[in-house]
Design a protein around this motif. Structure first.
Motif, PDB file in Angstrom:
ATOM      1  N   GLU A  55      47.663  38.767  46.965  1.00 18.16           N
ATOM      2  CA  GLU A  55      46.600  39.755  47.158  1.00 18.16           C
ATOM      3  C   GLU A  55      46.065  40.238  45.815  1.00 18.16           C
ATOM      4  O   GLU A  55      44.853  40.415  45.638  1.00 18.16           O
TER       5      GLU A  55
ATOM      6  N   LYS B  97      42.168  39.775  44.456  1.00 19.72           N
ATOM      7  CA  LYS B  97      41.302  40.881  44.036  1.00 19.72           C
ATOM      8  C   LYS B  97      40.747  40.628  42.634  1.00 19.72           C
ATOM      9  O   LYS B  97      39.577  40.899  42.359  1.00 19.72           O
TER      10      LYS B  97
ATOM     11  N   HIS C   3      36.656  40.234  42.004  1.00 27.65           N
ATOM     12  CA  HIS C   3      35.925  41.123  41.109  1.00 27.65           C
ATOM     13  C   HIS C   3      35.279  40.357  39.954  1.00 27.65           C
ATOM     14  O   HIS C   3      34.174  40.669  39.531  1.00 27.65           O
TER      15      HIS C   3
ATOM     16  N   ASP D  57      44.402  47.311  39.610  1.00 23.49           N
ATOM     17  CA  ASP D  57      44.685  47.806  40.951  1.00 23.49           C
ATOM     18  C   ASP D  57      45.522  49.074  40.862  1.00 23.49           C
ATOM     19  O   ASP D  57      46.715  49.074  41.081  1.00 23.49           O
TER      20      ASP D  57
ATOM     21  N   ASP E 177      40.164  51.358  42.465  1.00 23.36           N
ATOM     22  CA  ASP E 177      39.180  50.397  41.958  1.00 23.36           C
ATOM     23  C   ASP E 177      38.802  50.667  40.506  1.00 23.36           C
ATOM     24  O   ASP E 177      37.640  50.933  40.172  1.00 23.36           O
TER      25      ASP E 177
END
Length: 216
Positions: free
Chosen positions: A124, A128, A132, A144, A148
């Protein structure tokens, strides 16, 4: 210079093995175990302290001195039960700083209730980071931290001749300049001089919530 940490790793799969190697490269003292001999053999040539052992056996953990380490990372494959039992063993031995690789949201929830210091879901986290970087050109890192947070490079053009004090980015835009690479210099200066005028081509590294950084 900070002292060398003594770090334990339980589980030497892809994540645990890469973590152990990186920590060793960073000059940290690492002791690692895995119940599978094949995983132990993969790192034996680079790790002076690696053993075939089962983290669910509290007697083994105590014998190997895991109760005396600064920090322990539990990175046990896909077995949530084994991971949780290992954490309970470490807590019983008095280990306070425990980080755990989780395999599901349910796993994470249980560990949080047990008071685990930090949990990470590698797949995960990487997803992310990639999302991004794809969505936000120029992004350096997505952090993280639960809200954000990201860092991004900005090249000075219209701000040339002004100082960070003049710009007042923290109060006006809720972002912080954490480093500057001045034009003509090959490295970043951290905690930059806020009274030094900026030049065309200077590179700023700004840190803040994604919304604020993108608006700026």
């Amino acid at each position: 210079m900070s002292r060398m940490k003594q770090i334990g790793i339980i589980g030497l799969g892809k994540f645990g093995g890469a973590l152990a190697e990186t920590l060793l490269n960073l000059k940290q003292e690492v002791i690692a175990i895995d119940r599978h001999e094949s995983n132990v053999q993969k790192v034996r040539n680079i790790m002076p302290q690696v053993y075939q052992a089962d983290g669910t056996d509290i007697a083994v953990l105590k014998q190997l001195g895991f109760n005396e380490l600064d920090q322990v990372i539990v990175s046990i494959g896909k077995s949530m039960e084994a991971s949780i039992l290992t954490v309970l063993n470490l807590q019983e031995l008095g280990v306070d700083n425990i980080w755990v690789k989780v395999v599901s949201a349910q796993h994470e929830k249980v560990l949080q209730r047990l008071g685990v210091s930090f949990v990470v879901f590698p797949e995960e986290f990487v997803a992310k980071q990639i999302a991004h970087k794809l969505a936000v050109p120029g992004i350096m890192d997505y952090l993280d931290l639960g809200e954000d947070v990201l860092t991004r490079e900005l090249v000075v053009t219209k701000w040339a001749g002004r100082t960070l004090v003049d710009l007042n980015l923290t109060n006006k835009h809720n972002v912080q300049v954490v480093a500057i690479k001045y034009c003509g210099e090959g490295h970043f200066s951290f905690v930059p001089d806020a009274s030094r005028p900026l030049c065309d081509g200077d590179v700023l590294i700004i840190l803040g919530h994604a919304r604020d950084v993108l608006e700026l």
